[in-house]
Design a protein around this motif. Structure first.
Motif, PDB file in Angstrom:
ATOM      1  N   HIS A  69      48.680  28.292  21.707  1.00  0.00           N
ATOM      2  CA  HIS A  69      48.690  26.823  21.760  1.00  0.00           C
ATOM      3  C   HIS A  69      48.746  26.171  20.374  1.00  0.00           C
ATOM      4  O   HIS A  69      48.709  24.938  20.270  1.00  0.00           O
ATOM      5  N   ARG A 102      41.551  33.663  38.193  1.00  0.00           N
ATOM      6  CA  ARG A 102      42.262  32.388  37.972  1.00  0.00           C
ATOM      7  C   ARG A 102      42.084  31.459  39.188  1.00  0.00           C
ATOM      8  O   ARG A 102      41.942  30.248  39.037  1.00  0.00           O
ATOM      9  N   ASP A 135      45.197  34.964  31.680  1.00  0.00           N
ATOM     10  CA  ASP A 135      46.242  34.717  32.684  1.00  0.00           C
ATOM     11  C   ASP A 135      47.164  35.911  32.926  1.00  0.00           C
ATOM     12  O   ASP A 135      48.104  35.822  33.718  1.00  0.00           O
TER      13      ASP A 135
HETATM   14 MG    MG Z   1      45.449  29.889  29.368  1.00  0.00          MG
END
Ligand code: MG
Ligand code: IDP
Length: 167
Positions: A69, A102, A135
């Motif tokens: 990110h 998740r 993830d």
């Molecule tokens: Mg993530």
């Protein structure tokens, strides 16, 4: 139950492909006193806790964890937030542990997270969305390696484990 049927079922359990995933409770979950309640969601699901610790995440660890990110508008706020006070790190194992976790965690934005999910039940904003979960298998390995040495990952069998997974 017939002994052969029992043995066949036991073999199926043994051959289940287990995954490991990395998750951590973000600062707001720790300071709100929600560690036990959120960890219970993972335990109730049947996942097995292999490692856990409460740490003050360093700036370097946070930037490494969230490197994908880097450069996004929310990156600096994210790093500042997860390093603001202690976080509770965990490694969980189970069949399909990545996708199961998740789903337990819910959508990134708590406004879209389903009631019953951790973010749906315990969070209001996307920055303070209660919990992180890997993830993918590759990311789980990369992320847990930032925080845990191999010797810290335990290996044990729960007394009820095989019977539980059969259900
Ligand atoms: Mg993530
Ligand atoms: P995830 O935690 O559900 O995997 P990611 O897209 O990987 O979501 O983002 C990592 C974390 O960065 C999120 O959990 C959230 O705290 C934060 N984040 C993601 N998108 C935004 C955004 O648009 N604004 C502010 N924070 C965000």
């Amino acid at each position: 139950m017939d002994i052969l049927l029992r043995q066949e079922r036991a073999r199926k359990v043994v051959s289940l492909e287990l995954e490991r995933t990395f998750a951590f409770l973000k600062p707001e979950s720790v300071v709100r006193g929600l560690i036990g309640e959120i960890v219970s969601r993972f335990e109730n699901k049947g996942l097995k806790l292999l490692a856990a610790k409460l740490i003050q995440m360093s700036d370097e660890q946070a930037r490494n964890l969230y490197s994908v990110h880097n450069g996004k508008p929310f990156f600096e706020e994210l790093v500042t937030h997860v390093t603001s006070s202690p976080v509770f790190l965990m490694v969980w194992e189970g069949p399909n542990a990545i996708s199961i976790t998740r789903n337990l965690v819910g959508a990134t934005n708590p406004a879209n997270a389903a009631p019953g999910s951790i973010r749906g039940d315990f969070a209001l904003t996307v920055t303070a969305n209660a919990v992180h979960a890997s993830d993918s298998i590759e990311n789980a390995i990369r992320e847990l390696s930032i925080f845990f040495a191999p010797a810290e990952i335990t290996n044990y069998v729960k007394p009820t484990e095989q019977r539980f997974l059969l259900k």
